[in-house]
Write a protein that holds these residues in place. Structure first.
Motif, PDB file in Angstrom:
ATOM      1  N   ARG A   7      -9.031   1.922  16.879  1.00 54.35           N
ATOM      2  CA  ARG A   7      -9.056   2.352  15.482  1.00 54.35           C
ATOM      3  C   ARG A   7      -8.710   1.189  14.570  1.00 54.35           C
ATOM      4  NH1 ARG A   7      -6.391   8.245  16.737  1.00 54.35           N
ATOM      5  NH2 ARG A   7      -7.261   8.066  18.813  1.00 54.35           N
ATOM      6  N   PRO A   8      -9.365   1.132  13.422  1.00 53.15           N
ATOM      7  CA  PRO A   8      -9.055   0.044  12.495  1.00 53.15           C
ATOM      8  C   PRO A   8      -7.710   0.268  11.815  1.00 53.15           C
ATOM      9  CG  PRO A   8     -10.694   1.511  11.535  1.00 53.15           C
ATOM     10  CD  PRO A   8     -10.449   1.989  12.947  1.00 53.15           C
ATOM     11  N   GLY A   9      -7.062  -0.829  11.476  1.00 50.79           N
ATOM     12  CA  GLY A   9      -5.837  -0.758  10.691  1.00 50.79           C
ATOM     13  C   GLY A   9      -6.183  -0.631   9.221  1.00 50.79           C
ATOM     14  N   ASP A  10      -5.186  -0.391   8.411  1.00 47.22           N
ATOM     15  CA  ASP A  10      -5.362  -0.327   6.970  1.00 47.22           C
ATOM     16  C   ASP A  10      -4.934  -1.667   6.387  1.00 47.22           C
ATOM     17  OD1 ASP A  10      -5.370   0.122   4.252  1.00 47.22           O
ATOM     18  OD2 ASP A  10      -3.659   1.496   4.280  1.00 47.22           O
ATOM     19  N   PRO A  11      -5.879  -2.510   5.982  1.00 43.89           N
ATOM     20  CA  PRO A  11      -5.511  -3.840   5.493  1.00 43.89           C
ATOM     21  C   PRO A  11      -4.656  -3.805   4.225  1.00 43.89           C
ATOM     22  CG  PRO A  11      -7.845  -3.430   5.127  1.00 43.89           C
ATOM     23  CD  PRO A  11      -7.320  -2.283   5.939  1.00 43.89           C
ATOM     24  N   ASP A  12      -4.667  -2.682   3.507  1.00 49.69           N
ATOM     25  CA  ASP A  12      -3.861  -2.556   2.290  1.00 49.69           C
ATOM     26  C   ASP A  12      -2.466  -1.991   2.572  1.00 49.69           C
ATOM     27  OD1 ASP A  12      -5.967  -3.526   0.681  1.00 49.69           O
ATOM     28  OD2 ASP A  12      -6.856  -1.517   0.603  1.00 49.69           O
ATOM     29  N   ASN A  13      -2.230  -1.550   3.800  1.00 49.54           N
ATOM     30  CA  ASN A  13      -0.921  -1.012   4.198  1.00 49.54           C
ATOM     31  C   ASN A  13      -0.411   0.055   3.230  1.00 49.54           C
ATOM     32  OD1 ASN A  13      -0.363  -2.663   6.617  1.00 49.54           O
ATOM     33  ND2 ASN A  13      -0.529  -4.317   5.122  1.00 49.54           N
ATOM     34  N   LYS A  14      -1.280   1.010   2.909  1.00 54.10           N
ATOM     35  CA  LYS A  14      -0.934   2.054   1.941  1.00 54.10           C
ATOM     36  C   LYS A  14       0.308   2.838   2.362  1.00 54.10           C
ATOM     37  CE  LYS A  14      -5.748   2.667   0.642  1.00 54.10           C
ATOM     38  NZ  LYS A  14      -6.585   2.409   1.809  1.00 54.10           N
ATOM     39  N   ALA A  15       0.442   3.133   3.645  1.00 56.19           N
ATOM     40  CA  ALA A  15       1.586   3.922   4.113  1.00 56.19           C
ATOM     41  C   ALA A  15       2.901   3.208   3.830  1.00 56.19           C
ATOM     42  CB  ALA A  15       1.460   4.219   5.601  1.00 56.19           C
ATOM     43  N   THR A  16       2.936   1.917   4.023  1.00 54.83           N
ATOM     44  CA  THR A  16       4.170   1.158   3.788  1.00 54.83           C
ATOM     45  C   THR A  16       4.482   1.100   2.299  1.00 54.83           C
ATOM     46  OG1 THR A  16       3.886  -0.107   5.810  1.00 54.83           O
ATOM     47  CG2 THR A  16       5.318  -1.068   4.117  1.00 54.83           C
ATOM     48  N   TRP A  17       3.489   0.855   1.478  1.00 50.38           N
ATOM     49  CA  TRP A  17       3.732   0.808   0.030  1.00 50.38           C
ATOM     50  C   TRP A  17       4.212   2.160  -0.482  1.00 50.38           C
ATOM     51  CZ3 TRP A  17       4.567  -3.475  -2.411  1.00 50.38           C
ATOM     52  CH2 TRP A  17       3.945  -4.649  -2.003  1.00 50.38           C
ATOM     53  N   ALA A  18       3.684   3.252   0.079  1.00 50.41           N
ATOM     54  CA  ALA A  18       4.025   4.595  -0.399  1.00 50.41           C
ATOM     55  C   ALA A  18       5.359   5.115   0.145  1.00 50.41           C
ATOM     56  CB  ALA A  18       2.906   5.569  -0.014  1.00 50.41           C
ATOM     57  N   ALA A  19       5.906   4.477   1.154  1.00 50.73           N
ATOM     58  CA  ALA A  19       7.076   5.016   1.849  1.00 50.73           C
ATOM     59  C   ALA A  19       8.407   4.776   1.143  1.00 50.73           C
ATOM     60  CB  ALA A  19       7.136   4.444   3.263  1.00 50.73           C
ATOM     61  N   HIS A  20       8.458   3.847   0.203  1.00 46.78           N
ATOM     62  CA  HIS A  20       9.702   3.556  -0.529  1.00 46.78           C
ATOM     63  C   HIS A  20      10.855   3.244   0.425  1.00 46.78           C
ATOM     64  CE1 HIS A  20       7.595   4.795  -4.127  1.00 46.78           C
ATOM     65  NE2 HIS A  20       7.261   5.917  -3.516  1.00 46.78           N
ATOM     66  N   HIS A  21      10.611   2.331   1.341  1.00 42.09           N
ATOM     67  CA  HIS A  21      11.601   1.991   2.366  1.00 42.09           C
ATOM     68  C   HIS A  21      12.914   1.461   1.800  1.00 42.09           C
ATOM     69  CE1 HIS A  21       9.033   2.854   5.734  1.00 42.09           C
ATOM     70  NE2 HIS A  21       8.079   2.052   5.274  1.00 42.09           N
ATOM     71  N   ASN A  22      12.895   0.881   0.622  1.00 43.01           N
ATOM     72  CA  ASN A  22      14.121   0.313   0.057  1.00 43.01           C
ATOM     73  C   ASN A  22      15.194   1.364  -0.217  1.00 43.01           C
ATOM     74  OD1 ASN A  22      13.432  -2.382   0.146  1.00 43.01           O
ATOM     75  ND2 ASN A  22      12.530  -2.374  -1.887  1.00 43.01           N
TER      76      ASN A  22
END
Length: 171
Positions: A84-99
């Motif tokens: 499966r292809p990855g998401d080059p924009d990493n939408k999940a990480t940007w949306a997760a608010h990890h901070n």
């Protein structure tokens, strides 16, 4: 020194199943390395973004986020399908608010998902160890050993970025 983007990395594939234990050991080492890198740094310093790039916490969160893709790719490898292809924009990480999450919880979560990934690999039947699947972005067929090497290199990429972000704040 400017660090390479992930898409600029080059890889040496062609690993046999004999390499699997070595790559699994590298994968096991990521969570302890994260613990070691972050133990002396305050939460607020791990949340700093420079130049619109991810903070240390966001890099760590990304490692957890992408385990979903790694798990899916294990299924693809077992079935002999294109990865499966990855998401080059990493939408999940940007949306997760990890901070907003405590670092110890983030590393604990990563340790859990990584341990599950490793257990899955350790239970692969011998017939699967030789299967190969096409990686869509790289345009190369990867064996299980190659895939584990790729994941370990991805971990190291983010560990290097985290180290570069946190090094100025270490005693």
């Amino acid at each position: 020194m400017e660090l390479l983007k992930w898409s600029e990395h080059r890889f040496q594939f062609g690993h046999t199943p004999a390499y699997i234990p070595f790559f699994l050991e590298r994968l096991r080492a990521t969570a302890p390395r994260l613990d070691e890198m972050t133990v002396l740094v305050s939460e607020d310093l791990m949340e700093i973004r420079e130049g619109g790039k991810w903070s240390a916490k966001e890099h760590i969160g990304h490692l957890s986020d992408i385990e979903i893709l790694h798990d899916s790719r294990l299924e693809d490898l077992q079935a002999g399908h294109e990865l499966r292809p990855g998401d080059p924009d990493n939408k999940a990480t940007w949306a997760a608010h990890h901070n907003q999450y405590p670092i110890n919880e983030m590393i604990y979560h990563f340790r859990q998902v990584r341990d599950n990934f490793i257990k899955r690999v350790e239970h692969f039947p011998p017939a699967v160890l030789e299967k190969r699947s096409l990686h869509p972005r790289l345009g190369q067929e990867l064996s299980l050993a190659d895939f584990l090497y790729f994941v370990a290199e991805h971990d190291n990429h983010h560990l290097t970025f985290i180290a570069a972000l946190l090094r100025p704040y270490l005693p």
